[in-house]
Design an enzyme around this catalytic site. Sequence first.
Site, short mmCIF file in Angstrom:
data_model
loop_
_atom_site.label_atom_id
_atom_site.label_comp_id
_atom_site.label_asym_id
_atom_site.label_seq_id
_atom_site.Cartn_x
_atom_site.Cartn_y
_atom_site.Cartn_z
N CYS A 90 0.86 -1.18 0.00
CA CYS A 90 0.00 0.00 0.00
C CYS A 90 0.90 1.23 0.00
O CYS A 90 1.85 1.29 0.78
CB CYS A 90 -0.88 -0.02 1.24
SG CYS A 90 -1.96 1.41 1.36
N HIS A 132 -9.05 -3.59 -2.31
CA HIS A 132 -8.09 -2.79 -1.55
C HIS A 132 -8.54 -1.32 -1.50
O HIS A 132 -8.55 -0.71 -0.42
CB HIS A 132 -6.71 -2.92 -2.22
CG HIS A 132 -5.61 -2.16 -1.53
ND1 HIS A 132 -4.54 -2.78 -0.93
CD2 HIS A 132 -5.42 -0.83 -1.35
CE1 HIS A 132 -3.74 -1.85 -0.40
NE2 HIS A 132 -4.25 -0.66 -0.66
N GLU A 133 -8.93 -0.78 -2.66
CA GLU A 133 -9.29 0.65 -2.71
C GLU A 133 -10.62 0.91 -2.00
O GLU A 133 -10.78 1.94 -1.34
CB GLU A 133 -9.33 1.16 -4.16
CG GLU A 133 -8.05 0.95 -4.97
CD GLU A 133 -6.77 1.37 -4.27
OE1 GLU A 133 -6.81 2.28 -3.41
OE2 GLU A 133 -5.71 0.78 -4.56
N HIS A 136 -10.04 1.21 1.56
CA HIS A 136 -9.54 2.54 1.93
C HIS A 136 -10.70 3.49 2.23
O HIS A 136 -10.62 4.31 3.13
CB HIS A 136 -8.71 3.14 0.79
CG HIS A 136 -7.25 2.84 0.86
ND1 HIS A 136 -6.46 3.26 1.92
CD2 HIS A 136 -6.41 2.19 0.01
CE1 HIS A 136 -5.21 2.85 1.70
NE2 HIS A 136 -5.15 2.20 0.56
ZN ZN Z 1 -3.55 1.22 -0.19
#
Ligand code: ZN
Length: 164
Positions: A90, A132-133, A136
Amino acid sequence: MANPLTIVKYPQPVLLKKAKPVESVTKDIVHLIPQMEKIMEFHEGIGLAAPQVGDSRQIIIVKGNTQNHAFLNPAILKKSKKQISDEEGCLSLPDIFLKIKRSEEVEVFAQTPKGKAVRIVAKGLAARIFQHEIDHLQGILIIHRANPLKRIWDSLKIYKNKGY
Ligand code: ZN
């Protein structure tokens, strides 16, 4: 921001809170998207979420084979039961790579920067980037997803790699 290409790093609070939905595509969003792409490419990332540039709104960039794709308000509609464990990094957590289990396939609902609603079926690496995004945007980072014991072990390995 002093340097416009700076990535927000853990433990900055903006990374740990839920991002707000985008109500309408305002001029500043139209301006922000190419800026996010520039930052992602500068750091050789394959995805980026707005909180990583200090903006707590639901905007992500996903690197595609030929071009980048920006999505607003992305949400996972369906996840495959089959999960794959793979190493993930990341840009907000430099030098940390953790094995993270992600669904092999996801169906995502989002809006494009032109305000069009889209449904995307992503597989493999693309599915991993979306997960993953979208994490976030919920304030979730890979250190929260990793197995805690594994996480401690991995951090020890990081020190080992650095010569401790
Ligand atoms: Zn990330």
